[in-house]
Design a protein around this motif. Structure first.
Motif, PDB file in Angstrom:
ATOM      1  N   LEU A  57      18.039  -9.530 -27.188  1.00  0.00           N
ATOM      2  CA  LEU A  57      19.067  -9.279 -26.240  1.00  0.00           C
ATOM      3  C   LEU A  57      18.727  -7.962 -25.449  1.00  0.00           C
ATOM      4  CD1 LEU A  57      22.184  -9.877 -28.627  1.00  0.00           C
ATOM      5  CD2 LEU A  57      21.293 -11.165 -26.596  1.00  0.00           C
ATOM      6  N   LEU A  58      18.281  -6.983 -25.941  1.00  0.00           N
ATOM      7  CA  LEU A  58      17.884  -5.760 -25.244  1.00  0.00           C
ATOM      8  C   LEU A  58      16.685  -5.988 -24.319  1.00  0.00           C
ATOM      9  CD1 LEU A  58      17.877  -3.015 -28.090  1.00  0.00           C
ATOM     10  CD2 LEU A  58      19.451  -3.282 -26.314  1.00  0.00           C
ATOM     11  N   ALA A  59      15.865  -6.825 -24.443  1.00  0.00           N
ATOM     12  CA  ALA A  59      14.840  -7.282 -23.708  1.00  0.00           C
ATOM     13  C   ALA A  59      15.355  -8.186 -22.420  1.00  0.00           C
ATOM     14  CB  ALA A  59      13.584  -8.010 -24.259  1.00  0.00           C
ATOM     15  N   GLY A  60      16.211  -9.082 -22.797  1.00  0.00           N
ATOM     16  CA  GLY A  60      16.760  -9.948 -21.728  1.00  0.00           C
ATOM     17  C   GLY A  60      17.613  -9.069 -20.981  1.00  0.00           C
ATOM     18  N   GLY A  61      18.515  -7.968 -21.192  1.00  0.00           N
ATOM     19  CA  GLY A  61      19.049  -7.006 -20.312  1.00  0.00           C
ATOM     20  C   GLY A  61      18.314  -6.468 -19.433  1.00  0.00           C
ATOM     21  N   LEU A  62      17.086  -5.929 -20.043  1.00  0.00           N
ATOM     22  CA  LEU A  62      16.056  -5.385 -19.207  1.00  0.00           C
ATOM     23  C   LEU A  62      15.692  -6.154 -18.072  1.00  0.00           C
ATOM     24  CD1 LEU A  62      14.303  -2.847 -18.452  1.00  0.00           C
ATOM     25  CD2 LEU A  62      12.620  -3.682 -20.384  1.00  0.00           C
ATOM     26  N   ALA A  63      15.257  -7.583 -18.506  1.00  0.00           N
ATOM     27  CA  ALA A  63      14.765  -8.365 -17.562  1.00  0.00           C
ATOM     28  C   ALA A  63      15.726  -8.826 -16.477  1.00  0.00           C
ATOM     29  CB  ALA A  63      14.615  -9.862 -18.153  1.00  0.00           C
ATOM     30  N   LEU A  64      17.076  -8.770 -16.901  1.00  0.00           N
ATOM     31  CA  LEU A  64      18.157  -8.849 -15.899  1.00  0.00           C
ATOM     32  C   LEU A  64      18.106  -7.797 -14.914  1.00  0.00           C
ATOM     33  CD1 LEU A  64      20.912 -10.361 -18.049  1.00  0.00           C
ATOM     34  CD2 LEU A  64      19.731 -11.445 -16.261  1.00  0.00           C
ATOM     35  N   VAL A  65      17.785  -6.657 -15.268  1.00  0.00           N
ATOM     36  CA  VAL A  65      18.178  -5.444 -14.367  1.00  0.00           C
ATOM     37  C   VAL A  65      16.982  -5.724 -13.630  1.00  0.00           C
ATOM     38  CG1 VAL A  65      17.761  -2.833 -14.198  1.00  0.00           C
ATOM     39  CG2 VAL A  65      19.293  -3.868 -16.101  1.00  0.00           C
ATOM     40  N   GLN A  66      15.724  -6.003 -14.127  1.00  0.00           N
ATOM     41  CA  GLN A  66      14.505  -5.889 -13.132  1.00  0.00           C
ATOM     42  C   GLN A  66      14.674  -7.137 -12.040  1.00  0.00           C
ATOM     43  OE1 GLN A  66      11.414  -6.599 -16.114  1.00  0.00           O
ATOM     44  NE2 GLN A  66      11.063  -4.601 -16.321  1.00  0.00           N
ATOM     45  N   LYS A  67      15.200  -8.340 -12.850  1.00  0.00           N
ATOM     46  CA  LYS A  67      15.479  -9.445 -11.859  1.00  0.00           C
ATOM     47  C   LYS A  67      16.456  -9.051 -10.629  1.00  0.00           C
ATOM     48  CE  LYS A  67      17.081 -14.031 -11.595  1.00  0.00           C
ATOM     49  NZ  LYS A  67      17.471 -15.389 -12.548  1.00  0.00           N
ATOM     50  N   SER A  68      17.443  -8.290 -10.982  1.00  0.00           N
ATOM     51  CA  SER A  68      18.567  -7.799 -10.053  1.00  0.00           C
ATOM     52  C   SER A  68      17.735  -6.945  -9.098  1.00  0.00           C
ATOM     53  CB  SER A  68      19.783  -6.957 -10.660  1.00  0.00           C
ATOM     54  OG  SER A  68      20.464  -6.457  -9.842  1.00  0.00           O
ATOM     55  N   ARG A  69      16.851  -6.014  -9.435  1.00  0.00           N
ATOM     56  CA  ARG A  69      16.283  -5.023  -8.874  1.00  0.00           C
ATOM     57  C   ARG A  69      15.641  -5.885  -7.553  1.00  0.00           C
ATOM     58  NH1 ARG A  69      14.410  -0.447 -12.889  1.00  0.00           N
ATOM     59  NH2 ARG A  69      16.474   0.567 -13.009  1.00  0.00           N
ATOM     60  N   ALA A  70      14.692  -6.846  -8.349  1.00  0.00           N
ATOM     61  CA  ALA A  70      13.704  -7.676  -7.226  1.00  0.00           C
ATOM     62  C   ALA A  70      14.527  -8.474  -6.333  1.00  0.00           C
ATOM     63  CB  ALA A  70      13.022  -8.650  -8.269  1.00  0.00           C
ATOM     64  N   ARG A  71      15.676  -8.935  -6.780  1.00  0.00           N
ATOM     65  CA  ARG A  71      16.752  -9.715  -5.909  1.00  0.00           C
ATOM     66  C   ARG A  71      17.051  -8.603  -4.640  1.00  0.00           C
ATOM     67  NH1 ARG A  71      19.731 -11.844  -8.943  1.00  0.00           N
ATOM     68  NH2 ARG A  71      21.057 -10.261  -9.191  1.00  0.00           N
ATOM     69  N   ASP A  72      17.609  -7.399  -5.054  1.00  0.00           N
ATOM     70  CA  ASP A  72      17.685  -6.561  -3.900  1.00  0.00           C
ATOM     71  C   ASP A  72      16.731  -6.237  -3.009  1.00  0.00           C
ATOM     72  OD1 ASP A  72      20.357  -6.412  -5.275  1.00  0.00           O
ATOM     73  OD2 ASP A  72      20.014  -4.688  -6.176  1.00  0.00           O
ATOM     74  N   GLU A  73      15.588  -5.994  -3.609  1.00  0.00           N
ATOM     75  CA  GLU A  73      14.355  -5.625  -2.823  1.00  0.00           C
ATOM     76  C   GLU A  73      14.129  -6.784  -1.919  1.00  0.00           C
ATOM     77  OE1 GLU A  73      12.455  -3.093  -2.255  1.00  0.00           O
ATOM     78  OE2 GLU A  73      13.666  -1.692  -3.826  1.00  0.00           O
ATOM     79  N   ALA A  74      14.151  -8.034  -2.047  1.00  0.00           N
ATOM     80  CA  ALA A  74      14.077  -9.039  -1.426  1.00  0.00           C
ATOM     81  C   ALA A  74      14.885  -9.047  -0.361  1.00  0.00           C
ATOM     82  CB  ALA A  74      13.953 -10.506  -2.027  1.00  0.00           C
ATOM     83  N   VAL A  75      16.158  -8.832  -0.630  1.00  0.00           N
ATOM     84  CA  VAL A  75      17.351  -8.882   0.226  1.00  0.00           C
ATOM     85  C   VAL A  75      16.966  -7.737   1.351  1.00  0.00           C
ATOM     86  CG1 VAL A  75      19.878  -8.641   0.704  1.00  0.00           C
ATOM     87  CG2 VAL A  75      19.137 -10.028  -1.209  1.00  0.00           C
ATOM     88  N   ARG A  76      16.662  -6.667   0.996  1.00  0.00           N
ATOM     89  CA  ARG A  76      16.418  -5.600   1.541  1.00  0.00           C
ATOM     90  C   ARG A  76      15.390  -6.042   2.779  1.00  0.00           C
ATOM     91  NH1 ARG A  76      18.059  -2.020  -2.454  1.00  0.00           N
ATOM     92  NH2 ARG A  76      15.849  -2.048  -3.399  1.00  0.00           N
ATOM     93  N   ALA A  77      14.119  -6.548   2.049  1.00  0.00           N
ATOM     94  CA  ALA A  77      13.072  -6.821   2.834  1.00  0.00           C
ATOM     95  C   ALA A  77      13.421  -8.051   4.131  1.00  0.00           C
ATOM     96  CB  ALA A  77      11.965  -7.575   2.230  1.00  0.00           C
ATOM     97  N   GLU A  78      14.344  -8.925   3.607  1.00  0.00           N
ATOM     98  CA  GLU A  78      14.964 -10.052   4.596  1.00  0.00           C
ATOM     99  C   GLU A  78      15.551  -9.295   5.669  1.00  0.00           C
ATOM    100  OE1 GLU A  78      17.371 -14.214   4.529  1.00  0.00           O
ATOM    101  OE2 GLU A  78      16.638 -13.115   2.607  1.00  0.00           O
ATOM    102  N   ASN A  79      16.357  -8.207   5.279  1.00  0.00           N
ATOM    103  CA  ASN A  79      17.270  -7.695   6.198  1.00  0.00           C
ATOM    104  C   ASN A  79      16.683  -6.838   7.300  1.00  0.00           C
ATOM    105  OD1 ASN A  79      19.818  -8.641   5.212  1.00  0.00           O
ATOM    106  ND2 ASN A  79      19.984  -6.787   3.955  1.00  0.00           N
ATOM    107  N   GLN A  80      15.546  -6.149   6.741  1.00  0.00           N
ATOM    108  CA  GLN A  80      14.572  -5.599   7.649  1.00  0.00           C
ATOM    109  C   GLN A  80      13.707  -6.470   8.581  1.00  0.00           C
ATOM    110  OE1 GLN A  80      14.535  -1.963   7.519  1.00  0.00           O
ATOM    111  NE2 GLN A  80      13.488  -2.495   9.672  1.00  0.00           N
ATOM    112  N   ALA A  81      13.470  -7.541   8.162  1.00  0.00           N
ATOM    113  CA  ALA A  81      12.736  -8.531   8.851  1.00  0.00           C
ATOM    114  C   ALA A  81      13.707  -8.952  10.052  1.00  0.00           C
ATOM    115  CB  ALA A  81      12.525  -9.686   8.152  1.00  0.00           C
ATOM    116  N   ARG A  82      14.936  -9.187   9.777  1.00  0.00           N
ATOM    117  CA  ARG A  82      16.065  -9.649  10.727  1.00  0.00           C
ATOM    118  C   ARG A  82      15.989  -8.418  11.730  1.00  0.00           C
ATOM    119  NH1 ARG A  82      18.784 -12.395   6.587  1.00  0.00           N
ATOM    120  NH2 ARG A  82      19.911 -10.341   6.018  1.00  0.00           N
TER     121      ARG A  82
END
Length: 942
Positions: free
Chosen positions: A235-260
């Protein structure tokens, strides 16, 4: 040698000719003196038609089974997609010729037809033209793009598997295997033996792995109890993965916004770069810049907003019609006519662009057209060597005028409409009797001079009808019609493309080379040279009042000039090639242009033609003002000399003119109930129309209801209290006075020691603030008693204007080039707004208290965030100082008054501005523009 090798090899071979370019064939013919029959090659379609026919002939020779093989062969020999499909060299063995007899037949047929080339055990398409110019192959390439990519990867992977000794690690697995098997179910005949073996082994290996996985799963179920012990860790590992996934998603959104954002800024820069080239293109690019971010998150980058405002203000096109090398405007301005290369002419309604008539009769293109002075007839000049007269209402042909030996280039009616002049490529100008349709006179050019052909070359009658002039020669002849002889020749260094008489007949203008030249019509003395075009001047016309000249150039622009000074007043860009014809509307406010691009455009060339929402005439003085009514439906603008005009916000139309006061009004204030308007004369001392009184009008009737007297010098500021009971005034006499707004009685007065330009009541009606020129401070007074309560210090030069925010902050504008935001209670400076390159003369706060507007001596208006002091927008459009800014009560509009003699209303909500821009443009981006600026092959729909 290269030409001999390329041409000589195939010119005598069947099927070889269509694959050669016309240029190579012509070069080979000249070199060897041989003629080649090109009939089959020159029919519509050129190379495209020849390649397609050659391919279809070869394809038709195949059986149905062989045609299916041919499809697979050609698809395998191509790679890429869209406009970047290229040929691919493939080993012949990749087609399994030993196991499929049809493969050999297909290859032999296509090679014999010169569609394929075989060399050293490989085969490839003979020319990439086949991939682009054979419709059947284009359709195959388009119908299964994803499948072709999959097949190409499968081919490469199968070869890699074979080179590695058929290692199991190189086989397909998972989703890629599933996709390949799904596609193969409908395209098995397109695979060779190696590819089939590769897929079969991949399937077998996948099934073995699945079986091993099932056995593993059975063992894992036996270990379920042990797994529970590690649940917390999991469960702890899963939580960490979710945090990392959320960060990756945020980074992708920021990159997409910057491209626009980057795309929006690139498009905005392109829009600004095209302002002087094609303002309509600028509008379209600015819209694309806005949409780059707006459609994603309803935000717009600052550069995109600025570009859209600037493009709207720069574009003066009000109408475009899809015909128009030759043009003519009717005398009443209600109709205009255009000509086309299809042998027709069209009559349009000026206000709407509605097609009214189509004139058909000429056998070839129509080069010129003219309305008769009374608008009842139209004359057309055609390349079929005829001129024709038409009923301008019914479109009925009245006369066909024959006599010219070559194409007729242009035509013009005499001022009384009885005669018609036509110019022709045969080097003559012929005069015709309009009523009879007969030839009256033949005029010939200067002896010994060559005539230069130019489509649309139009003769010109003098206003009294006694003379005719025409371009076409190096010098410009003017004929005396009574004698039928040349009476004057205007010299020229190059051929004159156009000529026009001034409305009073005293001057003649000619278009020669890059310049236009005006001449004394009696003496032939040169008067003014108009220089500015970068291409030959092709057309010329005087405005109805004779004060301006319009020219059209081979540089794709039209220009409007001041006749007296030769100064260029306006440049109109938008035609892609030469502007062949220009014509003013009768009121002189619009200009019709006909271009060699086959488009006619109608432009607003009035002083108020460049607009965002709208532009109206205003006082040409740096202190000119503007004020909105409290309900936001109208706004007040001072006159050039005296009085005030109330105008409608939506249309700019005049509602009422306020008269009865002979001084020029500079500052104004509506009463809170909107029934009255108070004015102040802000002229500098010694002004001829200066006045030290304060006029107050009833805005419903336009009557002057009272005049306040008491100041000893010009009144420079005026303001109503929020409750409407009091009126404050400031003057060059160094006093601030408080008046009863209803009776006009003076309540209080205070001497501040120097001129007062800035004056405002606080929203809560407690304070009155006034700018003091003596010590560059803002003084705070009790609004009822005019007792001094404090001051705001910080500016280093005169405070010119002041405004309150709804929450009580004070914003000051100063000649020191800054605006400052203050907290009135604490007397503390909150922010300094810097960015203008000149003094700030006007300031306003939006009704919602979020924005500050400033107008400057640098000719720009800026918008700032009140909370942070950050600049959010710069508005251009005025040619001189912006001295007054005002928000409409609903915050939709920002009004700016300028020393250039105009008051402009800018539309602020970006969604409304987008809609306005789309209504204003008369065209879309072309595919070429989309490729250059949007970086897409074809323009997106919508």
């Amino acid at each position: 040698p290269l030409v001999d090798a390329l041409v000589g090899e195939v010119v005598d071979e069947p099927g070889g000719l269509p694959l050669l370019s016309t240029a190579l064939l012509e070069l080979w013919q000249r070199r060897h003196g041989r003629a080649i029959r090109l009939e089959s090659y020159s029919e519509t379609g050129g190379v495209r038609g020849a390649v397609a026919r050659l391919a279809e002939q070869a394809y038709a020779e195949l059986t149905v089974e062989q045609q299916a093989v041919a499809k697979g062969v050609l698809l395998r020999l191509s790679t890429g997609e869209g406009e970047v499909v290229t040929r691919r060299r493939v080993p012949i063995l990749e087609f399994d010729p030993s196991t499929n007899a049809d493969v050999g037949t297909v290859l032999d047929t296509l090679i014999e037809a010169r569609l394929l080339i075989a060399d050293d055990g490989t085969v490839e398409v003979a020319h990439e033209a086949l991939l682009r110019e054979w419709p059947r192959l284009e359709a195959w390439l388009d119908e299964d793009r994803a499948g072709r990519r999959l097949r190409e990867h499968l081919t490469d992977q199968a070869k890699e598997w074979e080179r590695s000794g058929k290692e199991a690690g190189d086989l397909y697995r998972g989703p890629r295997l599933t996709s390949a098997l799904d596609w193969t179910s409908d395209h098995a005949n397109e695979l060779n033996d190696l590819e089939r073996e590769f897929l079969s082994e991949s399937r077998v290996a996948s099934e073995r792995e699945a079986e091993r996985q099932r056995r593993t799963n059975r063992r894992l179920r036996g270990l379920l109890v042990g797994t529970a012990l590690f649940l917390v860790v999991a469960l702890l590992a899963g939580g960490l993965a979710l945090v990392q996934k959320s960060r990756a998603r945020d980074e992708a959104v920021r990159a997409e916004n910057q491209a626009r954002i980057s795309s929006a800024r690139e498009l905005a820069a392109a829009a600004v770069a095209n302002l002087d080239v094609d303002p309509e293109r600028s509008i379209l690019l600015a819209l694309a810049a806005v949409d780059a971010t707006w459609k994603a998150d309803r935000t717009v980058v600052r550069e995109a907003k600025e570009a859209l405002h600037r493009a709207l203000q720069e574009s003066r096109v009000v109408l475009t019609v899809p015909q128009g090398r030759g043009i003519a405007m009717s005398a009443d301005g209600k109709r205009f006519a255009t000509t086309g290369e299809d042998g027709t002419a069209t009559v349009w309604e000026t206000d709407t662009g509605t097609r009214l008539l189509t004139l058909r009769g000429h056998k070839r293109e129509v080069n010129g057209i003219a309305f008769s002075p009374d608008g009842s007839l139209l004359a057309t000049a055609g390349s079929d060597r005829t001129a024709r007269l038409w009923d301008a209402v019914s479109g009925r042909q009245v006369h066909v005028l024959r006599g010219h030996r070559d194409p007729v280039l242009g035509t013009a009616f005499s001022p009384d409409g009885s005669l018609l002049a036509t110019s022709s490529q045969d080097g003559t100008v012929r005069i015709w009797d309009v009523a009879a349709g007969t030839q009256h006179l033949v005029l010939r050019g200067p002896p010994g001079e060559k005539f230069y052909n130019f489509s649309g070359l139009t003769p010109a009658f003098s206003p009294d009808g006694s003379r005719v002039a025409s371009g076409g020669w190096k010098s410009t002849p003017i004929w005396n019609l009574a004698k039928g002889k040349i009476s004057m020749v205007l010299p020229g260094q190059r051929e004159a493309f156009a000529v026009a008489f001034s409305p009073d007949g005293t001057r003649v203008a000619t278009a020669v080379g890059l310049d236009a030249q005006t001449w004394d019509a009696q003496t032939g003395k040169p008067l003014t040279t108009l220089s500015g075009h970068t291409g030959d001047v092709l057309s010329i016309a005087y405005s109805p009042d004779g004060t301006r000249i319009a020219t059209g150039g081979d540089d794709g622009t039209a220009q409007v000039w001041d006749v007296a000074t030769g100064e260029s007043l306006l440049t109109l860009a938008g035609h892609t090639i030469g502007v062949d014809q220009v014509a003013f509307t009768p009121d002189g406010d619009r200009l019709l242009t006909g271009g060699a691009d086959g488009i006619a455009r109608l432009w607003d060339i009035s002083p108020t033609g460049g607009r965002d929402w709208l532009t109206v005439p205003g006082p040409a003085n740096r202190q000119g003002g503007v004020s909105f009514s409290p309900d936001g439906t109208s706004f007040a603008v001072p006159g050039q000399v005296s009085g005030v005009t109330i105008r409608d916000v939506e249309t700019g139309a005049k509602i009422i003119r306020l008269k009865g006061h002979d001084a020029t009004i500079r500052r104004m204030a509506f009463s809170p109930d909107g029934t009255r308007l108070a004015g102040a004369d802000g002229s500098e001392p010694g002004h001829t129309r200066a006045n030290s009184t304060v006029p107050i009008w009833d805005v419903t009737t336009g009557e002057l209801v009272m005049t306040l007297t008491g100041h000893a010098d010009q009144v420079s500021a005026v303001a109503y209290s929020p409750d409407g009971r009091r009126l404050a005034t400031g003057s060059w006499d160094g006093t601030v006075r408080l008046w009863d707004a209803f009776s006009g009685n003076e309540l209080h007065a205070v001497d501040v020691g120097s001129e007062v330009f800035a004056l405002a009541f606080s929203p809560d009606d407690r304070w009155l603030v006034a700018g003091d020129d003596g010590d560059k401070s803002l003084t705070v007074w009790d609004a009822d008693t005019l007792e001094r309560r404090g001051e705001l210090r910080g500016h280093t030069d005169v405070i010119q204007d002041v405004a309150f925010a709804p929450a009580g902050q004070v914003v000051t504008a100063s000649w020191d080039g800054t605006a400052k935001i203050w907290d009135l209670e604490s007397r503390r400076e909150l922010a300094t707004l810097r960015g203008h390159s000149g003094a700030i003369l006007g300031v306003a706060v939006s009704p919602d208290g979020t924005l500050v507007a400033t107008g400057s001596l640098d000719g720009t208006t800026k918008l700032w965030d009140l909370a942070t002091g950050r600049e959010v927008l710069t508005l251009f459009g005025h040619d001189l100082v912006v001295n007054t800014v005002a928000f409409s009560p609903d915050g939709r509009f920002l009004a700016t008054g300028s020393g250039d003699g105009t008051v402009a209303l800018d539309l602020l909500p970006i969604d409304e501005l987008r809609d306005l821009a789309r209504e204003r443009v008369t065209r879309d981006l072309t595919d070429e523009e989309c490729r250059q600026y949007l970086h897409v092959a074809n323009c997106p729909t919508g």
